[in-house]
Design a protein around this motif. Sequence first.
Motif, mmCIF file in Angstrom:
data_model
loop_
_atom_site.group_PDB
_atom_site.id
_atom_site.type_symbol
_atom_site.label_atom_id
_atom_site.label_comp_id
_atom_site.label_asym_id
_atom_site.label_seq_id
_atom_site.Cartn_x
_atom_site.Cartn_y
_atom_site.Cartn_z
ATOM 1 N N ALA A 31 53.910 -43.116 -12.150
ATOM 2 C CA ALA A 31 53.208 -42.177 -11.267
ATOM 3 C C ALA A 31 52.263 -41.294 -12.080
ATOM 4 O O ALA A 31 51.116 -41.046 -11.676
ATOM 5 N N GLY A 32 52.739 -40.831 -13.227
ATOM 6 C CA GLY A 32 51.905 -39.992 -14.086
ATOM 7 C C GLY A 32 50.672 -40.732 -14.570
ATOM 8 O O GLY A 32 49.565 -40.177 -14.578
ATOM 9 N N GLY A 60 49.311 -35.658 -13.593
ATOM 10 C CA GLY A 60 49.796 -36.910 -14.163
ATOM 11 C C GLY A 60 50.549 -36.698 -15.456
ATOM 12 O O GLY A 60 51.608 -37.282 -15.682
ATOM 13 N N LEU A 61 50.025 -35.839 -16.314
ATOM 14 C CA LEU A 61 50.705 -35.558 -17.577
ATOM 15 C C LEU A 61 52.012 -34.805 -17.346
ATOM 16 O O LEU A 61 53.028 -35.113 -17.977
ATOM 17 N N ALA A 62 51.996 -33.839 -16.432
ATOM 18 C CA ALA A 62 53.223 -33.083 -16.137
ATOM 19 C C ALA A 62 54.307 -34.005 -15.588
ATOM 20 O O ALA A 62 55.465 -33.937 -16.003
ATOM 21 N N ILE A 63 53.935 -34.892 -14.682
ATOM 22 C CA ILE A 63 54.907 -35.821 -14.108
ATOM 23 C C ILE A 63 55.328 -36.853 -15.152
ATOM 24 O O ILE A 63 56.509 -37.127 -15.321
ATOM 25 N N GLY A 69 45.474 -25.221 -21.300
ATOM 26 C CA GLY A 69 46.367 -24.124 -21.649
ATOM 27 C C GLY A 69 47.559 -24.033 -20.707
ATOM 28 O O GLY A 69 48.699 -23.857 -21.149
ATOM 29 N N ALA A 70 47.308 -24.156 -19.419
ATOM 30 C CA ALA A 70 48.403 -24.093 -18.442
ATOM 31 C C ALA A 70 49.358 -25.274 -18.624
ATOM 32 O O ALA A 70 50.583 -25.108 -18.552
ATOM 33 N N LEU A 71 48.804 -26.451 -18.870
ATOM 34 C CA LEU A 71 49.642 -27.630 -19.083
ATOM 35 C C LEU A 71 50.527 -27.455 -20.316
ATOM 36 O O LEU A 71 51.744 -27.678 -20.267
ATOM 37 N N LEU A 72 49.934 -27.038 -21.414
ATOM 38 C CA LEU A 72 50.704 -26.860 -22.653
ATOM 39 C C LEU A 72 51.741 -25.756 -22.515
ATOM 40 O O LEU A 72 52.875 -25.897 -23.000
ATOM 41 N N LEU A 73 51.385 -24.678 -21.842
ATOM 42 C CA LEU A 73 52.337 -23.598 -21.601
ATOM 43 C C LEU A 73 53.521 -24.103 -20.785
ATOM 44 O O LEU A 73 54.680 -23.825 -21.111
#
Length: 157
Positions: free
Chosen positions: A47-48, A105-108, A20-24
């Motif tokens: 890097a991700g 990793g996904l955020a980066i 949820g935090a990642l998608l937000l």
Amino acid sequence: MAVEPDSAGVRFPPPLIYLGALLLGLAAERFVALRSFGIDWRLLVAAGALLFAAGAAIMLAAAGLFRRLGTNVRPSRPTSLIATTGPYRWTRNPMYLGMALVCAGLAIGFDGPIAFVLLQLLLIAIQTQVIAREERYLEAKFGDDYRRYKAKVRRWL
């Protein structure tokens, strides 16, 4: 999620909290001026991917160990023992550490600085609302055995 009396009392599945935090964070990228780390996309993807793979490996190793030992992975279910081998030799929370690395990793990799910042806030929530409950539960259930383990192994790394 139903919470059993003999459990840490965590009411919401931690993987869904991370997701949820990642998608937000990734959705917020569309509405905020700061939309990029300002780094070449190839470096971000590399890097991700590295963080994602490391996190997934840690998380899966920890969950697999729980299954082999015959204890519950979900914190809403009873714990039958303290895992002290595998990744639990280095961190008391390898599943949460793994989830954090996957999200980082996904955020980066998706060039999402807002998602990356939200992850830092999420970790505070996980620490205070999930891990603290689990530690109180394990200390009450296993007493000195858990206190000795806690004294030897760090919470995160």
